[in-house]
Design a protein around this motif. Structure first.
Motif, mmCIF file in Angstrom:
data_model
loop_
_atom_site.group_PDB
_atom_site.id
_atom_site.type_symbol
_atom_site.label_atom_id
_atom_site.label_comp_id
_atom_site.label_asym_id
_atom_site.label_seq_id
_atom_site.Cartn_x
_atom_site.Cartn_y
_atom_site.Cartn_z
ATOM 1 N N GLU A 70 0.842 -1.189 0.000
ATOM 2 C CA GLU A 70 0.000 0.000 0.000
ATOM 3 C C GLU A 70 0.882 1.245 0.000
ATOM 4 N N ASP A 71 0.273 2.341 -0.439
ATOM 5 C CA ASP A 71 0.965 3.612 -0.576
ATOM 6 C C ASP A 71 0.079 4.655 0.085
ATOM 7 N N TYR A 72 0.566 5.368 1.115
ATOM 8 C CA TYR A 72 -0.305 6.350 1.768
ATOM 9 C C TYR A 72 0.514 7.546 2.264
ATOM 10 N N GLN A 73 -0.209 8.644 2.533
ATOM 11 C CA GLN A 73 0.428 9.889 2.946
ATOM 12 C C GLN A 73 -0.185 10.352 4.265
ATOM 13 N N PRO A 74 0.490 10.041 5.401
ATOM 14 C CA PRO A 74 -0.077 10.400 6.700
ATOM 15 C C PRO A 74 -0.085 11.901 6.966
ATOM 16 N N ARG A 75 0.840 12.620 6.355
ATOM 17 C CA ARG A 75 0.872 14.083 6.506
ATOM 18 C C ARG A 75 1.579 14.683 5.300
ATOM 19 N N ARG A 76 1.444 15.969 5.159
ATOM 20 C CA ARG A 76 2.065 16.661 4.030
ATOM 21 C C ARG A 76 3.593 16.506 4.103
ATOM 22 N N LYS A 82 4.556 0.664 1.785
ATOM 23 C CA LYS A 82 4.795 -0.509 2.627
ATOM 24 C C LYS A 82 4.356 -1.768 1.880
ATOM 25 N N PHE A 83 5.236 -2.788 1.915
ATOM 26 C CA PHE A 83 4.934 -4.071 1.295
ATOM 27 C C PHE A 83 5.061 -5.190 2.313
ATOM 28 N N THR A 95 9.363 -1.042 4.468
ATOM 29 C CA THR A 95 8.794 0.300 4.380
ATOM 30 C C THR A 95 9.783 1.261 3.736
ATOM 31 N N TRP A 96 9.278 2.052 2.769
ATOM 32 C CA TRP A 96 10.056 3.096 2.110
ATOM 33 C C TRP A 96 9.434 4.448 2.433
ATOM 34 N N PHE A 97 10.255 5.466 2.641
ATOM 35 C CA PHE A 97 9.761 6.809 2.923
ATOM 36 C C PHE A 97 10.058 7.728 1.739
ATOM 37 N N ASN A 98 9.001 8.398 1.245
ATOM 38 C CA ASN A 98 9.123 9.362 0.140
ATOM 39 C C ASN A 98 9.817 8.772 -1.084
ATOM 40 N N GLN A 99 9.471 7.536 -1.411
ATOM 41 C CA GLN A 99 9.955 6.894 -2.633
ATOM 42 C C GLN A 99 8.767 6.235 -3.339
ATOM 43 N N PRO A 100 7.803 7.046 -3.797
ATOM 44 C CA PRO A 100 6.550 6.492 -4.344
ATOM 45 C C PRO A 100 6.746 5.601 -5.564
ATOM 46 N N TYR A 101 7.861 5.774 -6.306
ATOM 47 C CA TYR A 101 8.093 4.953 -7.498
ATOM 48 C C TYR A 101 8.194 3.474 -7.151
ATOM 49 N N GLN A 105 7.070 -0.292 -8.943
ATOM 50 C CA GLN A 105 8.174 -1.178 -9.315
ATOM 51 C C GLN A 105 7.979 -2.610 -8.823
ATOM 52 N N LEU A 106 7.406 -2.764 -7.637
ATOM 53 C CA LEU A 106 7.303 -4.093 -7.025
ATOM 54 C C LEU A 106 5.928 -4.708 -7.270
#
Length: 688
Positions: A70-76, A82-83, A95-101, A105-106
């Motif tokens: 899943e891909d989510y934005q808890p705050r600005r 997270k996979f 978990t990756w931070f600020n790497q939406p690509y 990819q996965l």
């Protein structure tokens, strides 16, 4: 087969024009460059890390099959990807931070390796990913083995780099000629080149990788020491057209007129330099001295000795600010003795420049101080006898040789206020004799250095206001911005504007940065020296040589961004008068390594001790924060390995003793490698 160092990388199978452009960014232009593009580290992927409570908080390597994500934005400003991954014994999360690509990819069913810090997550484990790599099909170069990890770019994935290096090894490694003699390889138990290249890229064990690295380290250090030894031998074999006499009335007059007595270290170093100048061979000497140890007086004595023997002297500094300051000091010291000191920098008006050039050519100017402008083709000396180069590490060897060439064979004194551990000095300046000013003038108070959290910045500005109202002056050094000089200038300008309008509106502020024109810089420094400016906001342009005795406090913002040697140089701008000097390091450094580095600066003002600490903490790779020596960089050799350096120095001496010109069959390839790597360095000595 053809020479791999002459075979363009784009024609290697699997590369092509597009990837060749990416490889060029890494400094790889030929197949030979690629073969010698060594891994920066290895990952042992034979067995993944165990995800157990004992490993929580540690950096781990794990692999798993993607189940979903899943891909989510808890705050600005924060996006979390997270996979869930199945490693065969259970499910864990990555978990990756600020790497939406990464979310695109996965795909489900993909096998991925992740490296990162392990923590507990609900009833499972989670890895905060620092690096990851997708493994496709039966990719035997990226899984189930010790895997090389290279410095690369996002557009050139690790697996692609491994694949083309594998291709290059298969096709070209056997054609790489051996540089080292059979007796040398046998003596040190080293593998030959083809085997070493195979093992350093794709080792079967970490021990074998270390052995391959040692083989290339030995070769690098041996070639370096041969270059330095041959340079030294070549200079020693040359004969000056002049020879300076013993110290005369001008030198005596300067010593008598000084308002202080030379320290014991200054007297010792001056004797060494004076005797060198009296020899028939050209002086080649490095003068090391901590900030405030009195190098300028030694330089003035050497320049004066050249003048009283009928020669001109030249002093080159890396910045116009430092050159102008040296010129002013030398005019104060040498002017009363009847010596004319000229000034040559890029910022002069055409008419001024022409007049100075004419005076240099005629000999009317006996000592000239300048920047890189001194090594332009139009500069002609009447009889240059001595070259003094300040802050040597900011110039390349080639620049030093150009200035020496302006006066044919000259005496040369290079100086640095950046203390260098002896091992590093012998390695980087092996072509020079070394003198050290290891004693400070009496009566100078050590600068007090404190580490301050950014949450206490209001207290810092309050301290600045009190110091300014008491008649003392303050430097504020803006945070270091590595990306570009223009960003650095913008950061400094914004900081100065904010301080003048919001934080310290009651004080007189000024701004200094490297993009200013020479006259602007001079005007800013004149206002600061006269006391008209109370606070000077600056970039690291003030790092070397700026001397304002009334400035007793320096504030360095985001101090963790600077190297230890650089921080020590900046600290050297204060405490130069009779007042207590203060250096406040503003930092929220969180890592133990960074805090240790900053605390070391707080604990001592001994630059040589700090240099040793810096070498231990950061390693020698970028000791000065710049390519200081002008020599090709070392890829694998560790300049902290003093024992190996000493052994290669001895090997180089013995080789040249037996075969001074490296003409024997045994040393033929060694000679070729020396010219290929150090030809520019040896040019002009009949050795290239």
């Amino acid at each position: 087969m053809a020479d791999p160092f002459a075979f363009a990388i784009q024609y290697l199978k699997g590369v092509g024009p597009s990837r060749a452009r990416l490889l060029a960014r890494l400094g790889v232009f030929t197949v030979g460059d690629l073969l010698y593009y060594f891994p920066r580290r290895y990952e042992d992927r034979r067995v993944a890390s165990r995800l157990v409570p004992e490993m929580v908080g540690e950096i781990v390597t794990a692999s798993g099959i993607v189940l979903g994500g899943e891909d989510y934005q808890p705050r600005r400003g924060l996006k979390i990807t997270k996979f869930a991954l199945d490693n065969g014994t259970g499910v864990f999360y990555a978990t990756w931070f600020n790497q939406p690509y990464v979310f695109q990819q996965l795909r489900k069913g993909t096998r991925v390796f992740v490296v990162g810090r392990l923590r507990r997550f609900l009833n499972s484990y989670e890895i905060a990913v620092q690096e990851h790599e997708v493994v496709e099909g039966d990719d035997l170069l990226s899984a189930g083995r010790i895997v090389p990890v290279y410095a690369s770019t996002d557009r050139l994935p690790q697996k692609t780099l491994r694949r083309i290096i594998r291709q290059a090894l298969d096709e070209w490694a056997p054609s790489i000629g051996e540089t080292l003699s059979d007796s040398f390889l046998e003596r040190y138990g080293l593998p030959r080149v083809p085997e070493a290249l195979e093992v350093i890229h794709f080792p079967s064990s970490l021990e074998k990788a270390a052995a391959a690295r040692r083989r290339f380290a030995c070769e690098e250090l041996l070639l370096l020491q041969l270059a330095l030894a041959r340079k030294r031998l070549g200079i020693g074999a040359r004969v000056k057209a002049h020879r300076h006499g013993e110290d005369g009335p001008l030198v005596a007059g300067l010593l008598e007129g000084l308002p202080f007595t030379l320290t014991g270290a200054q007297k010792r170093v001056w004797r060494e330099i004076s005797l060198d100048m009296q020899q028939g061979r050209p002086m080649q000497r490095l003068l090391q001295g901590d900030v405030g140890s009195g190098k300028t007086v030694i330089a003035a004595l050497a320049l004066l000795k050249a003048v009283e023997n009928g020669h001109q002297g030249a002093m080159m500094a890396p910045t116009e600010i430092l050159a102008e300051q040296h010129c002013s000091r030398l005019r104060e010291m040498l002017g009363p003795l009847g010596v004319k000191v000229g000034y040559l920098v890029g910022g002069l008006r055409p008419a001024e420049r022409r007049a100075v050039l004419d005076d240099i050519a005629s000999g009317a100017v006996q000592v000239v101080v300048g920047t890189h402008a001194l090594i332009q083709d139009e500069v002609r000396f009447r009889h240059l006898g001595l070259v003094v180069i300040d802050e040597q590490h900011r110039f390349g060897v080639r620049q030093r040789m150009l200035l020496q060439g302006a006066g044919h064979i000259t005496d040369t004194l290079v100086m640095t206020a950046t203390p260098i551990p002896r091992t590093l000095a012998l390695t980087l300046y092996g072509d020079l004799d070394v003198s050290v000013l290891d004693e400070m003038p009496p009566g100078r108070l050590p600068v007090k250095t404190r580490l301050v959290a950014s949450s206490r910045l209001n207290d810092v500005w309050g301290f600045v206001r009190r110091e300014a109202r008491a008649g003392r002056q303050v430097y504020v050094v803006c945070p270091l911005v590595e990306e570009s000089e223009s960003l650095q200038v913008r950061a400094a300008s914004e900081l100065a504007e904010r301080l003048s309008k919001e934080v310290l509106p009651d004080l007189r502020l000024d701004l200094l940065h490297g993009r200013m024109k020479g006259r602007e810089k001079d005007a800013v420094m004149q206002r600061f020296r006269s006391g008209e400016t109370q606070v000077l906001v600056a970039t690291t342009v003030i790092e070397v040589g700026v001397d304002v005795p009334a400035a007793n406090t320096i504030i360095i913002l985001d101090a963790e961004r600077f190297g230890l040697a650089q921080l020590h140089q900046l600290r050297g701008r204060v405490g130069r008068g009779n007042e207590q000097g203060w250096c406040l390091l503003v930092s929220d450094a969180r890592t133990p390594e960074t805090r240790e580095r900053l605390q070391a600066l707080c604990s001592t003002t001994d630059g040589f001790k700090l240099a040793e600490i810096d070498l231990q903490l950061r390693g020698p790779g970028d000791f000065f924060g710049t390519r200081q020596s002008g020599l090709p960089e070392l890829k694998v050799a560790d300049l902290g390995d003093t024992r190996l350096i000493a052994r290669m120095q001895q090997e180089a001496r013995e080789i040249l003793l037996r075969d001074p010109n490296l003409q024997s069959f045994e040393n033929h390839r060694l000679s070729q490698a020396l010219v290929a790597k150090y030809g520019d360095f040896l040019q002009g000595l009949g050795m290239s």
